[in-house]
Design a protein around this motif. Structure first.
Motif, PDB file in Angstrom:
ATOM      1  N   ILE A 180      47.553  46.650  28.661  1.00  0.00           N
ATOM      2  CA  ILE A 180      48.446  46.175  29.723  1.00  0.00           C
ATOM      3  C   ILE A 180      49.827  45.972  29.119  1.00  0.00           C
ATOM      4  O   ILE A 180      49.979  45.918  27.901  1.00  0.00           O
ATOM      5  CB  ILE A 180      47.936  44.868  30.370  1.00  0.00           C
ATOM      6  N   GLU A 189      52.135  41.110  32.350  1.00  0.00           N
ATOM      7  CA  GLU A 189      51.272  41.416  33.499  1.00  0.00           C
ATOM      8  C   GLU A 189      50.360  40.233  33.793  1.00  0.00           C
ATOM      9  O   GLU A 189      49.947  39.501  32.897  1.00  0.00           O
ATOM     10  CB  GLU A 189      50.433  42.673  33.257  1.00  0.00           C
ATOM     11  N   THR A 190      50.050  40.078  35.059  1.00  0.00           N
ATOM     12  CA  THR A 190      49.198  38.982  35.506  1.00  0.00           C
ATOM     13  C   THR A 190      47.788  39.482  35.811  1.00  0.00           C
ATOM     14  O   THR A 190      47.546  40.690  35.884  1.00  0.00           O
ATOM     15  CB  THR A 190      49.768  38.341  36.788  1.00  0.00           C
ATOM     16  N   ASP A 239      46.441  39.357  38.636  1.00  0.00           N
ATOM     17  CA  ASP A 239      46.532  40.073  39.907  1.00  0.00           C
ATOM     18  C   ASP A 239      46.890  41.548  39.707  1.00  0.00           C
ATOM     19  O   ASP A 239      46.290  42.427  40.327  1.00  0.00           O
ATOM     20  CB  ASP A 239      47.558  39.402  40.821  1.00  0.00           C
ATOM     21  N   VAL A 240      47.832  41.828  38.827  1.00  0.00           N
ATOM     22  CA  VAL A 240      48.237  43.215  38.561  1.00  0.00           C
ATOM     23  C   VAL A 240      47.051  44.007  38.014  1.00  0.00           C
ATOM     24  O   VAL A 240      46.776  45.125  38.444  1.00  0.00           O
ATOM     25  CB  VAL A 240      49.440  43.262  37.588  1.00  0.00           C
ATOM     26  N   ASN A 261      44.365  44.504  40.781  1.00  0.00           N
ATOM     27  CA  ASN A 261      44.813  45.507  41.754  1.00  0.00           C
ATOM     28  C   ASN A 261      44.714  46.908  41.171  1.00  0.00           C
ATOM     29  O   ASN A 261      44.324  47.849  41.861  1.00  0.00           O
ATOM     30  CB  ASN A 261      46.231  45.221  42.232  1.00  0.00           C
ATOM     31  N   ARG A 262      45.061  47.062  39.902  1.00  0.00           N
ATOM     32  CA  ARG A 262      44.959  48.365  39.245  1.00  0.00           C
ATOM     33  C   ARG A 262      43.505  48.858  39.231  1.00  0.00           C
ATOM     34  O   ARG A 262      43.238  50.046  39.344  1.00  0.00           O
ATOM     35  CB  ARG A 262      45.478  48.277  37.819  1.00  0.00           C
ATOM     36  N   SER A 304      47.606  34.727  39.624  1.00  0.00           N
ATOM     37  CA  SER A 304      49.001  34.791  39.191  1.00  0.00           C
ATOM     38  C   SER A 304      49.171  34.457  37.707  1.00  0.00           C
ATOM     39  O   SER A 304      50.276  34.488  37.186  1.00  0.00           O
ATOM     40  CB  SER A 304      49.857  33.854  40.037  1.00  0.00           C
TER      41      SER A 304
END
Length: 85
Positions: free
Chosen positions: A34, A38-39, A41-42, A45-46, A67
């Motif tokens: 990563i 980056e969180t 959530d990121v 979602n990925r 978050s």
């Protein structure tokens, strides 16, 4: 990816979520690269884990919010909610 700011984290998915691991790392746990900052959530979602899905997220064994920023070596564990009777 592969830049100077890349970090490696471990992602552990359980139940039906295992199928969402990237094909190149279809082992559980998976090591992902990563970018710094980056969180959770990121990353989720990925992987295709929508924020609409209620799930339990832990970072390094402690309940974490989506978050929460991740650090090198963090372990992200995601469970689907359980129902019982």
């Amino acid at each position: 990816m592969s830049g100077d700011n890349d970090l490696k984290i471990e992602v552990r998915l359980f139940a039906d979520l295992v199928r969402l691991l990237p094909p190149e790392s279809r082992q559980n746990p998976a090591t992902l690269e990563i970018e710094r900052g980056e969180t959770v959530d990121v990353v989720l979602n990925r992987l295709g884990i929508s924020s609409n899905i209620t799930n339990i997220v832990m970072v390094n064994g402690v309940h974490g919010g989506r978050s929460m920023p991740l650090k090198d070596g963090d372990v992200v564990t995601v469970f689907l909610p359980l129902a019982g009777g």
